[in-house]
Design a protein around this motif. Structure first.
Motif, mmCIF file in Angstrom:
data_model
loop_
_atom_site.group_PDB
_atom_site.id
_atom_site.type_symbol
_atom_site.label_atom_id
_atom_site.label_comp_id
_atom_site.label_asym_id
_atom_site.label_seq_id
_atom_site.Cartn_x
_atom_site.Cartn_y
_atom_site.Cartn_z
ATOM 1 N N ASN A 73 1.061 -1.200 -0.139
ATOM 2 C CA ASN A 73 -0.004 0.010 -0.076
ATOM 3 C C ASN A 73 0.829 1.383 -0.162
ATOM 4 O O ASN A 73 0.326 2.227 -0.695
ATOM 5 C CB ASN A 73 -0.891 0.022 1.094
ATOM 6 C CG ASN A 73 -2.010 -1.132 1.026
ATOM 7 O OD1 ASN A 73 -2.682 -1.426 0.205
ATOM 8 N ND2 ASN A 73 -2.104 -1.629 2.255
ATOM 9 N N SER A 76 2.113 1.744 -3.689
ATOM 10 C CA SER A 76 0.982 2.112 -4.653
ATOM 11 C C SER A 76 0.767 3.729 -4.189
ATOM 12 O O SER A 76 0.251 4.329 -5.171
ATOM 13 C CB SER A 76 -0.220 1.530 -4.358
ATOM 14 O OG SER A 76 -0.902 1.575 -3.167
ATOM 15 N N LYS A 77 1.282 4.301 -3.213
ATOM 16 C CA LYS A 77 1.223 5.700 -2.960
ATOM 17 C C LYS A 77 2.242 6.432 -3.173
ATOM 18 O O LYS A 77 2.555 7.633 -2.588
ATOM 19 C CB LYS A 77 0.538 5.792 -1.487
ATOM 20 C CG LYS A 77 -0.734 5.038 -1.367
ATOM 21 C CD LYS A 77 -1.895 6.029 -1.654
ATOM 22 C CE LYS A 77 -3.084 5.258 -1.077
ATOM 23 N NZ LYS A 77 -3.820 4.395 -1.817
ATOM 24 N N ASN A 78 3.436 5.788 -3.620
ATOM 25 C CA ASN A 78 4.818 6.337 -3.670
ATOM 26 C C ASN A 78 5.133 6.745 -2.260
ATOM 27 O O ASN A 78 5.813 7.758 -2.302
ATOM 28 C CB ASN A 78 4.863 7.672 -4.852
ATOM 29 C CG ASN A 78 5.917 7.772 -5.284
ATOM 30 O OD1 ASN A 78 7.086 6.844 -5.368
ATOM 31 N ND2 ASN A 78 6.188 8.826 -6.233
ATOM 32 N N TYR A 103 4.812 -8.258 -6.086
ATOM 33 C CA TYR A 103 4.473 -7.401 -7.191
ATOM 34 C C TYR A 103 2.948 -7.676 -7.826
ATOM 35 O O TYR A 103 2.454 -8.941 -7.525
ATOM 36 C CB TYR A 103 5.305 -7.424 -8.237
ATOM 37 C CG TYR A 103 5.385 -8.654 -9.224
ATOM 38 C CD1 TYR A 103 6.096 -9.605 -8.831
ATOM 39 C CD2 TYR A 103 4.524 -8.417 -10.414
ATOM 40 C CE1 TYR A 103 6.166 -10.693 -9.644
ATOM 41 C CE2 TYR A 103 4.757 -9.919 -11.124
ATOM 42 C CZ TYR A 103 5.399 -10.703 -10.661
ATOM 43 O OH TYR A 103 5.398 -11.975 -11.494
ATOM 44 N N ARG A 104 2.303 -6.893 -8.768
ATOM 45 C CA ARG A 104 0.918 -7.179 -8.824
ATOM 46 C C ARG A 104 1.019 -7.512 -10.244
ATOM 47 O O ARG A 104 1.294 -7.064 -11.238
ATOM 48 C CB ARG A 104 0.217 -5.700 -8.837
ATOM 49 C CG ARG A 104 0.131 -5.105 -7.664
ATOM 50 C CD ARG A 104 -1.110 -5.499 -6.942
ATOM 51 N NE ARG A 104 -2.414 -5.111 -7.744
ATOM 52 C CZ ARG A 104 -3.149 -4.278 -7.707
ATOM 53 N NH1 ARG A 104 -3.083 -3.282 -7.285
ATOM 54 N NH2 ARG A 104 -4.246 -4.379 -8.614
ATOM 55 N N VAL A 113 3.612 0.721 -9.826
ATOM 56 C CA VAL A 113 3.402 0.210 -8.695
ATOM 57 C C VAL A 113 4.369 -1.001 -8.666
ATOM 58 O O VAL A 113 4.994 -1.289 -7.513
ATOM 59 C CB VAL A 113 1.990 -0.395 -8.476
ATOM 60 C CG1 VAL A 113 1.713 -1.284 -7.331
ATOM 61 C CG2 VAL A 113 0.952 0.840 -8.313
ATOM 62 N N ASN A 114 4.395 -1.778 -9.619
ATOM 63 C CA ASN A 114 5.439 -2.912 -9.443
ATOM 64 C C ASN A 114 6.951 -2.367 -9.194
ATOM 65 O O ASN A 114 7.659 -3.056 -8.647
ATOM 66 C CB ASN A 114 5.395 -3.876 -10.733
ATOM 67 C CG ASN A 114 4.041 -4.591 -10.803
ATOM 68 O OD1 ASN A 114 3.504 -4.667 -9.597
ATOM 69 N ND2 ASN A 114 3.360 -5.167 -11.861
ATOM 70 N N GLN A 151 -4.685 -9.133 -7.287
ATOM 71 C CA GLN A 151 -4.197 -8.174 -6.209
ATOM 72 C C GLN A 151 -3.674 -9.026 -5.139
ATOM 73 O O GLN A 151 -2.684 -8.717 -4.287
ATOM 74 C CB GLN A 151 -5.042 -6.802 -5.871
ATOM 75 C CG GLN A 151 -4.615 -6.191 -4.762
ATOM 76 C CD GLN A 151 -5.441 -4.947 -4.696
ATOM 77 O OE1 GLN A 151 -6.650 -4.931 -5.097
ATOM 78 N NE2 GLN A 151 -4.990 -3.959 -3.786
#
Length: 183
Positions: A73, A76-78, A103-104, A113-114, A151
């Protein structure tokens, strides 16, 4: 706390939705000599995960283990630098297994994201090398171990992870105390 719980080895698993059902599978794999508990914080970033874990680890003995599974999480939000800072402060307090973030597989490998998950895992690995009380668990799984949306892990993925986690956790409990050599 009853006497059988006091004499057993304690393991606390804590994390986001990935940790769901991990305690049950881990308890099954480890057996009755271990007491496994689970704290799930859906959607949590690493700061919430480690802050929630502070109270349970106060009750643990030095030989007990905390499994931390989070970071996806944050990626995904950097927010990977903040996640890394919270974990570095947390690992000084107990025996820790850090689950690397998967990873997704529903995204292409180069998706940000990955890339962030890979970066976060690399940073965790680098920073955690200095701690003797931390073990990293690789979660390099292919697509078949994820739900159809990609996910989260499916039952087969959770089972595979619980087997890996069982082996890593037992490493903490099987440490041999080395005696000094007298000259």
């Amino acid at each position: 706390m009853n006497s059988s719980t006091r004499n057993s080895q304690n393991i606390v698993t804590i994390g986001d939705r990935h940790v769901r059902n991990c305690a049950t599978k881990l308890q099954h794999n480890l057996g009755a000599n271990y007491e496994v508990s689970n704290i799930i914080i859906p959607g949590a970033k690493m700061d919430a995960t480690v802050n929630t874990a502070r109270d349970p680890i106060k009750k643990l003995r030095s030989e007990d283990v905390v499994v931390v599974w989070g970071g996806a999480n944050d990626a995904s939000k950097n927010n990977t630098k903040v996640a890394l800072k919270h974990v570095c402060n947390f690992v000084k307090k107990a025996n820790i297994v850090i689950m690397k973030s998967p990873y997704r597989p529903d995204f292409i490998p180069s998706y940000f994201v990955n890339s962030e998950v890979i970066n976060l895992d690399r940073q965790f690995e680098k920073k955690m090398k200095i701690y003797n009380n931390v073990k990293m668990l690789e979660i390099d799984l292919n697509r078949k171990y994820f739900t159809k949306y990609g996910q989260l892990l499916n039952l087969s993925g959770k089972e595979l992870i619980s087997v890996k986690l069982t082996m890593v956790t037992k490493e903490f409990f099987n440490k041999k105390q080395l005696s000094p050599i007298c000259l």
